[in-house]
Write a protein that holds these residues in place. Structure first.
Motif, PDB file in Angstrom:
ATOM      1  N   ALA A   1      -7.115   2.955  -0.938  1.00  0.00           N
ATOM      2  CA  ALA A   1      -6.095   2.296  -0.119  1.00  0.00           C
ATOM      3  C   ALA A   1      -6.609   1.026   0.542  1.00  0.00           C
ATOM      4  O   ALA A   1      -5.861   0.049   0.701  1.00  0.00           O
ATOM      5  CB  ALA A   1      -5.577   3.275   0.939  1.00  0.00           C
TER       6      ALA A   1
ATOM      7  N   TYR B   1      -5.835   3.803 -10.558  1.00  0.00           N
ATOM      8  CA  TYR B   1      -5.772   4.209  -9.157  1.00  0.00           C
ATOM      9  C   TYR B   1      -6.856   3.509  -8.343  1.00  0.00           C
ATOM     10  O   TYR B   1      -8.008   3.398  -8.777  1.00  0.00           O
ATOM     11  CB  TYR B   1      -5.918   5.719  -9.048  1.00  0.00           C
ATOM     12  CG  TYR B   1      -4.860   6.484  -9.822  1.00  0.00           C
ATOM     13  CD1 TYR B   1      -3.508   6.291  -9.570  1.00  0.00           C
ATOM     14  CD2 TYR B   1      -5.218   7.389 -10.827  1.00  0.00           C
ATOM     15  CE1 TYR B   1      -2.531   6.979 -10.276  1.00  0.00           C
ATOM     16  CE2 TYR B   1      -4.250   8.092 -11.534  1.00  0.00           C
ATOM     17  CZ  TYR B   1      -2.906   7.881 -11.256  1.00  0.00           C
ATOM     18  OH  TYR B   1      -1.944   8.565 -11.953  1.00  0.00           O
ATOM     19  N   GLN B   2      -6.476   3.074  -7.157  1.00  0.00           N
ATOM     20  CA  GLN B   2      -7.377   2.347  -6.280  1.00  0.00           C
ATOM     21  C   GLN B   2      -7.494   3.030  -4.918  1.00  0.00           C
ATOM     22  O   GLN B   2      -6.665   3.875  -4.560  1.00  0.00           O
ATOM     23  CB  GLN B   2      -6.863   0.915  -6.089  1.00  0.00           C
ATOM     24  CG  GLN B   2      -6.711   0.160  -7.401  1.00  0.00           C
ATOM     25  CD  GLN B   2      -6.652  -1.333  -7.187  1.00  0.00           C
ATOM     26  OE1 GLN B   2      -5.625  -1.876  -6.814  1.00  0.00           O
ATOM     27  NE2 GLN B   2      -7.779  -2.000  -7.430  1.00  0.00           N
TER      28      GLN B   2
ATOM     29  N   LYS C   1      -2.428   3.726  -5.030  1.00  0.00           N
ATOM     30  CA  LYS C   1      -3.576   3.744  -4.122  1.00  0.00           C
ATOM     31  C   LYS C   1      -3.629   5.062  -3.367  1.00  0.00           C
ATOM     32  O   LYS C   1      -2.582   5.710  -3.127  1.00  0.00           O
ATOM     33  CB  LYS C   1      -3.498   2.582  -3.136  1.00  0.00           C
ATOM     34  CG  LYS C   1      -2.285   2.642  -2.212  1.00  0.00           C
ATOM     35  CD  LYS C   1      -2.247   1.444  -1.276  1.00  0.00           C
ATOM     36  CE  LYS C   1      -1.025   1.518  -0.356  1.00  0.00           C
ATOM     37  NZ  LYS C   1      -0.952   0.360   0.577  1.00  0.00           N
TER      38      LYS C   1
ATOM     39  N   THR D   1     -11.142   9.287  -7.664  1.00  0.00           N
ATOM     40  CA  THR D   1      -9.849   8.611  -7.480  1.00  0.00           C
ATOM     41  C   THR D   1      -8.932   8.884  -8.660  1.00  0.00           C
ATOM     42  O   THR D   1      -7.714   9.000  -8.499  1.00  0.00           O
ATOM     43  CB  THR D   1     -10.064   7.093  -7.312  1.00  0.00           C
ATOM     44  OG1 THR D   1     -11.058   6.864  -6.306  1.00  0.00           O
ATOM     45  CG2 THR D   1      -8.779   6.395  -6.900  1.00  0.00           C
TER      46      THR D   1
ATOM     47  N   THR E   1     -13.655   0.748   1.777  1.00  0.00           N
ATOM     48  CA  THR E   1     -13.466   2.134   1.357  1.00  0.00           C
ATOM     49  C   THR E   1     -14.822   2.805   1.246  1.00  0.00           C
ATOM     50  O   THR E   1     -15.831   2.139   0.970  1.00  0.00           O
ATOM     51  CB  THR E   1     -12.727   2.236   0.003  1.00  0.00           C
ATOM     52  OG1 THR E   1     -12.711   3.607  -0.428  1.00  0.00           O
ATOM     53  CG2 THR E   1     -13.392   1.386  -1.071  1.00  0.00           C
TER      54      THR E   1
ATOM     55  N   VAL F   1      -2.072  -2.885  -6.258  1.00  0.00           N
ATOM     56  CA  VAL F   1      -0.902  -2.321  -5.579  1.00  0.00           C
ATOM     57  C   VAL F   1      -0.261  -3.377  -4.684  1.00  0.00           C
ATOM     58  O   VAL F   1       0.962  -3.508  -4.620  1.00  0.00           O
ATOM     59  CB  VAL F   1      -1.298  -1.077  -4.768  1.00  0.00           C
ATOM     60  CG1 VAL F   1      -0.074  -0.486  -4.064  1.00  0.00           C
ATOM     61  CG2 VAL F   1      -1.934  -0.027  -5.677  1.00  0.00           C
TER      62      VAL F   1
ATOM     63  N   ALA G   1      -7.000  -2.227  -2.646  1.00  0.00           N
ATOM     64  CA  ALA G   1      -5.964  -2.010  -3.658  1.00  0.00           C
ATOM     65  C   ALA G   1      -5.213  -3.296  -3.991  1.00  0.00           C
ATOM     66  O   ALA G   1      -4.004  -3.407  -3.776  1.00  0.00           O
ATOM     67  CB  ALA G   1      -4.992  -0.937  -3.170  1.00  0.00           C
TER      68      ALA G   1
END
Length: 356
Positions: free
Chosen positions: A222, A219-220, A267, A294, A238, A228, A225
């Motif tokens: 947004a 998971y990243q 994300k 995250t 971020t 993604v 990312a």
């Protein structure tokens, strides 16, 4: 009872060291695997969720696992200095293990883009800090160039010994549970950690220590990312500074993990990440840094959609301690600041009764 002396000694037979290797250790590893008790009830789902709290390593993050191996091997090779680019945690770990080894650490950090707790650590460990007008990705490019011209060893996750050290977290999880989880959820920045966990799980499965391997979920943030998006992000942004990376160094390896494990990348917004951080603190008593949360934000989303089915056993890696980034924590708690009262019994009683 045998005294614990670090992950290299514990997993010596599974790591590239010899009987003569001088081990550089601060007692890293052996971090708690905490089963969440209240959040599964809160979301009303029949799942078992554990968090691997890497924030209880000596410098407060998972980076210590890789750094004990990277610095051990650097010293074994005769290196007198190490270098890294960092968003904070790597710099703190590199500086601490360099001090332990008696060598010098040079760190490149993005100016104004590093959490205060991490900067304070690195300063206290007396590393040579070089701030650059640019992000982590530019710092990483410079580190690679410098290492070709100067007698320094790179200790970022492109150093294969970092991955060797970090894979031991997967060993610890299987050793404690007796099996691998169904799903393993991680925050992804430079992508060395998801690569390392998968290496550990694969080695244990190949050697029949466990009979299964998890689906790996990366998971990243947004605003940072690249997995993604499917391409590098030139200017990642971020609040989760530890994963503010747009051009991951373990790009190909992480895609291989996703394919081999049947996993995925996704994300989440800063708001979702901070909400998960606060949820862990207020419902489970676990205080992690924003990037760490995250993994839980992603797990909760995928549980809610059924992508992670009920009945699953899930491990979420929490990569760093919440004390790493006190400024974000204080902003999150702006509406619950301490109250000031008179120093007498009645005033204290009233303050307590107002809450109860």
């Amino acid at each position: 009872m045998t005294r614990y002396t670090g992950l290299i000694e514990r997993y010596r037979s599974r790591l590239p060291v010899s009987a003569d290797t001088r081990i550089i250790s601060l007692g890293e590893g052996n971090t708690p695997l905490i089963q969440l008790q209240n959040i599964p009830k809160l979301i009303g789902k029949d799942v078992t969720i554990y968090v691997k709290f890497e924030g209880l390593n000596p410098t407060g993050s998972f980076k210590d696992r890789g750094m004990t191996m990277a610095v051990t091997k650097a010293v074994e090779a005769g290196s007198q200095a190490i270098i890294c680019a960092s968003t904070g945690n790597t710099s703190a770990a590199a500086a601490a293990y360099a001090v332990r080894a008696g060598i010098k650490a040079f760190v490149l950090i993005p100016e104004g883009k590093i959490a205060l707790g991490k900067l304070a650590q690195t300063l206290m460990y007396d590393a040579k800090i070089i701030q650059i007008n640019g992000n982590f990705d530019k710092g990483m490019a410079l580190v690679k160039e410098v290492a070709e011209l100067a007698p320094v060893t790179i200790v970022n996750s492109i150093n294969p010994f970092r991955i060797e050290g970090q894979k031991t977290a997967a060993f610890e999880i299987v050793d404690e549970l007796g099996f691998a989880p169904d799903f393993h959820c991680l925050p992804v920045g430079n992508a060395g950690n998801i690569t390392a966990y998968w290496k550990g799980y694969k080695e244990y499965a190949t050697e029949r220590v466990c009979g299964n391997r998890p689906v790996m979920c990366g998971y990243q943030a947004a605003g940072a990312a690249p997995f993604v998006a499917g391409h590098a992000i030139e200017n990642p942004e971020t609040l989760a500074t530890a994963i503010r990376i747009g051009n991951p160094q373990s790009w190909d390896l992480a895609w291989a993990v996703q394919k081999e494990s049947g996993g995925w990348f996704d994300k989440f917004s800063d708001e979702q990440i901070l909400a998960a951080q606060k949820m862990l603190s207020q419902f489970e008593g676990v205080f992690c840094e924003p990037a760490s949360a995250t993994s839980l934000a992603g797990a909760l989303h995928d549980i809610s959609t059924g992508k992670i089915p009920e009945g699953s056993t899930i491990v979420c890696t929490l990569t760093g301690n919440g004390i790493k980034d006190p400024e974000i924590a204080m902003k999150q708690c702006a509406d619950t600041q301490p109250v000031t009262i008179e120093a007498d019994l009645d005033a204290v009683k009233r303050a307590i009764l107002d809450v109860l």
